[in-house]
Scaffold this motif. Sequence first.
Motif, mmCIF file in Angstrom:
data_model
loop_
_atom_site.group_PDB
_atom_site.id
_atom_site.type_symbol
_atom_site.label_atom_id
_atom_site.label_comp_id
_atom_site.label_asym_id
_atom_site.label_seq_id
_atom_site.Cartn_x
_atom_site.Cartn_y
_atom_site.Cartn_z
ATOM 1 N N TYR A 138 0.839 -1.209 0.000
ATOM 2 C CA TYR A 138 0.000 0.000 0.000
ATOM 3 C C TYR A 138 0.869 1.254 0.000
ATOM 4 C CZ TYR A 138 -4.599 -2.134 0.372
ATOM 5 O OH TYR A 138 -5.760 -2.814 0.092
ATOM 6 N N ARG A 139 1.928 1.265 0.810
ATOM 7 C CA ARG A 139 2.846 2.411 0.805
ATOM 8 C C ARG A 139 3.470 2.584 -0.570
ATOM 9 N NH1 ARG A 139 4.867 0.177 5.350
ATOM 10 N NH2 ARG A 139 6.914 -0.158 4.418
ATOM 11 N N PHE A 140 3.843 1.470 -1.172
ATOM 12 C CA PHE A 140 4.456 1.487 -2.500
ATOM 13 C C PHE A 140 3.521 2.141 -3.518
ATOM 14 C CE2 PHE A 140 5.442 -0.434 -6.620
ATOM 15 C CZ PHE A 140 6.818 -0.256 -6.687
ATOM 16 N N THR A 141 2.254 1.782 -3.489
ATOM 17 C CA THR A 141 1.311 2.381 -4.444
ATOM 18 C C THR A 141 1.157 3.876 -4.182
ATOM 19 O OG1 THR A 141 -0.650 1.805 -3.124
ATOM 20 C CG2 THR A 141 0.034 0.235 -4.838
ATOM 21 N N ARG A 142 1.099 4.259 -2.909
ATOM 22 C CA ARG A 142 0.990 5.690 -2.584
ATOM 23 C C ARG A 142 2.254 6.438 -3.014
ATOM 24 N NH1 ARG A 142 -1.350 3.441 2.009
ATOM 25 N NH2 ARG A 142 0.549 3.778 3.226
ATOM 26 N N GLU A 143 3.425 5.813 -2.842
ATOM 27 C CA GLU A 143 4.687 6.430 -3.271
ATOM 28 C C GLU A 143 4.701 6.670 -4.774
ATOM 29 O OE1 GLU A 143 7.593 3.644 -1.868
ATOM 30 O OE2 GLU A 143 7.347 4.274 0.224
ATOM 31 N N HIS A 144 3.908 5.891 -5.491
ATOM 32 C CA HIS A 144 3.816 6.040 -6.946
ATOM 33 C C HIS A 144 2.540 6.780 -7.341
ATOM 34 C CE1 HIS A 144 7.027 3.097 -6.601
ATOM 35 N NE2 HIS A 144 7.440 3.605 -7.746
ATOM 36 N N PHE A 145 2.046 7.584 -6.392
ATOM 37 C CA PHE A 145 0.972 8.557 -6.634
ATOM 38 C C PHE A 145 -0.390 7.959 -6.964
ATOM 39 C CE2 PHE A 145 5.096 10.350 -7.868
ATOM 40 C CZ PHE A 145 5.222 11.301 -6.863
ATOM 41 N N VAL A 146 -0.626 6.732 -6.542
ATOM 42 C CA VAL A 146 -1.964 6.150 -6.671
ATOM 43 C C VAL A 146 -2.708 6.539 -5.401
ATOM 44 C CG1 VAL A 146 -3.308 4.036 -6.945
ATOM 45 C CG2 VAL A 146 -1.074 4.258 -8.070
ATOM 46 N N GLU A 147 -3.703 7.394 -5.551
ATOM 47 C CA GLU A 147 -4.351 8.006 -4.394
ATOM 48 C C GLU A 147 -5.563 7.242 -3.880
ATOM 49 O OE1 GLU A 147 -5.313 11.986 -5.516
ATOM 50 O OE2 GLU A 147 -3.231 12.485 -5.969
ATOM 51 N N TYR A 148 -6.365 6.698 -4.772
ATOM 52 C CA TYR A 148 -7.637 6.122 -4.365
ATOM 53 C C TYR A 148 -7.475 4.698 -3.864
ATOM 54 C CZ TYR A 148 -9.550 10.289 -6.406
ATOM 55 O OH TYR A 148 -9.822 11.598 -6.675
ATOM 56 N N TYR A 149 -8.113 4.449 -2.729
ATOM 57 C CA TYR A 149 -7.971 3.169 -2.047
ATOM 58 C C TYR A 149 -8.379 1.987 -2.915
ATOM 59 C CZ TYR A 149 -8.295 -0.360 1.581
ATOM 60 O OH TYR A 149 -8.137 -1.511 2.315
ATOM 61 N N ASP A 150 -9.461 2.127 -3.678
ATOM 62 C CA ASP A 150 -9.917 0.992 -4.495
ATOM 63 C C ASP A 150 -8.895 0.645 -5.577
ATOM 64 O OD1 ASP A 150 -10.588 3.416 -5.742
ATOM 65 O OD2 ASP A 150 -12.304 2.550 -6.777
ATOM 66 N N VAL A 151 -8.258 1.644 -6.151
ATOM 67 C CA VAL A 151 -7.224 1.395 -7.164
ATOM 68 C C VAL A 151 -5.978 0.823 -6.490
ATOM 69 C CG1 VAL A 151 -5.787 2.426 -8.973
ATOM 70 C CG2 VAL A 151 -8.139 3.227 -8.631
ATOM 71 N N GLN A 152 -5.625 1.372 -5.327
ATOM 72 C CA GLN A 152 -4.493 0.822 -4.569
ATOM 73 C C GLN A 152 -4.720 -0.656 -4.268
ATOM 74 O OE1 GLN A 152 -4.159 3.132 -0.987
ATOM 75 N NE2 GLN A 152 -3.351 4.931 -2.049
ATOM 76 N N THR A 153 -5.943 -0.967 -3.845
ATOM 77 C CA THR A 153 -6.267 -2.347 -3.471
ATOM 78 C C THR A 153 -6.124 -3.290 -4.656
ATOM 79 O OG1 THR A 153 -7.705 -1.574 -1.700
ATOM 80 C CG2 THR A 153 -8.059 -3.825 -2.471
ATOM 81 N N GLU A 154 -6.567 -2.861 -5.816
ATOM 82 C CA GLU A 154 -6.397 -3.685 -7.021
ATOM 83 C C GLU A 154 -4.926 -3.936 -7.303
ATOM 84 O OE1 GLU A 154 -8.383 -3.196 -10.838
ATOM 85 O OE2 GLU A 154 -9.897 -2.030 -9.757
ATOM 86 N N LEU A 155 -4.128 -2.875 -7.213
ATOM 87 C CA LEU A 155 -2.694 -3.013 -7.467
ATOM 88 C C LEU A 155 -2.021 -3.888 -6.420
ATOM 89 C CD1 LEU A 155 -1.817 0.603 -8.560
ATOM 90 C CD2 LEU A 155 -1.684 -1.450 -9.969
ATOM 91 N N VAL A 156 -2.388 -3.698 -5.157
ATOM 92 C CA VAL A 156 -1.804 -4.504 -4.080
ATOM 93 C C VAL A 156 -2.121 -5.977 -4.308
ATOM 94 C CG1 VAL A 156 -2.002 -5.038 -1.607
ATOM 95 C CG2 VAL A 156 -1.671 -2.671 -2.373
ATOM 96 N N ASP A 157 -3.354 -6.282 -4.677
ATOM 97 C CA ASP A 157 -3.739 -7.671 -4.947
ATOM 98 C C ASP A 157 -2.904 -8.248 -6.086
ATOM 99 O OD1 ASP A 157 -5.501 -10.008 -4.615
ATOM 100 O OD2 ASP A 157 -6.220 -9.422 -6.609
ATOM 101 N N HIS A 158 -2.760 -7.484 -7.147
ATOM 102 C CA HIS A 158 -1.968 -7.947 -8.283
ATOM 103 C C HIS A 158 -0.511 -8.171 -7.876
ATOM 104 C CE1 HIS A 158 -0.272 -8.303 -12.292
ATOM 105 N NE2 HIS A 158 0.645 -7.444 -11.883
ATOM 106 N N LEU A 159 0.068 -7.193 -7.201
ATOM 107 C CA LEU A 159 1.475 -7.297 -6.798
ATOM 108 C C LEU A 159 1.697 -8.461 -5.839
ATOM 109 C CD1 LEU A 159 2.238 -3.498 -6.347
ATOM 110 C CD2 LEU A 159 3.192 -4.991 -8.128
ATOM 111 N N ALA A 160 0.805 -8.625 -4.861
ATOM 112 C CA ALA A 160 0.937 -9.724 -3.893
ATOM 113 C C ALA A 160 0.876 -11.077 -4.598
ATOM 114 C CB ALA A 160 -0.134 -9.623 -2.820
ATOM 115 N N SER A 161 -0.053 -11.235 -5.512
ATOM 116 C CA SER A 161 -0.168 -12.498 -6.261
ATOM 117 C C SER A 161 1.085 -12.769 -7.084
ATOM 118 C CB SER A 161 -1.384 -12.457 -7.189
ATOM 119 O OG SER A 161 -2.562 -12.380 -6.440
#
Length: 76
Positions: A13-36
């Motif tokens: 989540y910090r990583f996505t915010r560091e890359h300027f992804v602000e919205y939680y729902d978009v962050q969550t999608e990215l976090v899920d993808h990255l974790a997988s």
Amino acid sequence: MQKVNSNQIDRLYRFTREHFVEYYDVQTELVDHLASAIEKQWREDPAIGFENALQEEFKKFGYLVFWKLLKNDRKQ
């Protein structure tokens, strides 16, 4: 099989915010993808560290994809 833990999820989540992804729902999608993707890397190479796996996946994902998501994120 190694799984991404809660501290690592927080890091994603910090990583996505560091890359300027602000919205939680978009962050969550990215976090899920990255974790997988990180867990997949661990199945193939259990010795790879979390940060190395994250950076490898980000290289595959690329800055361009993050910027496109950021632009779409801001439009919404």
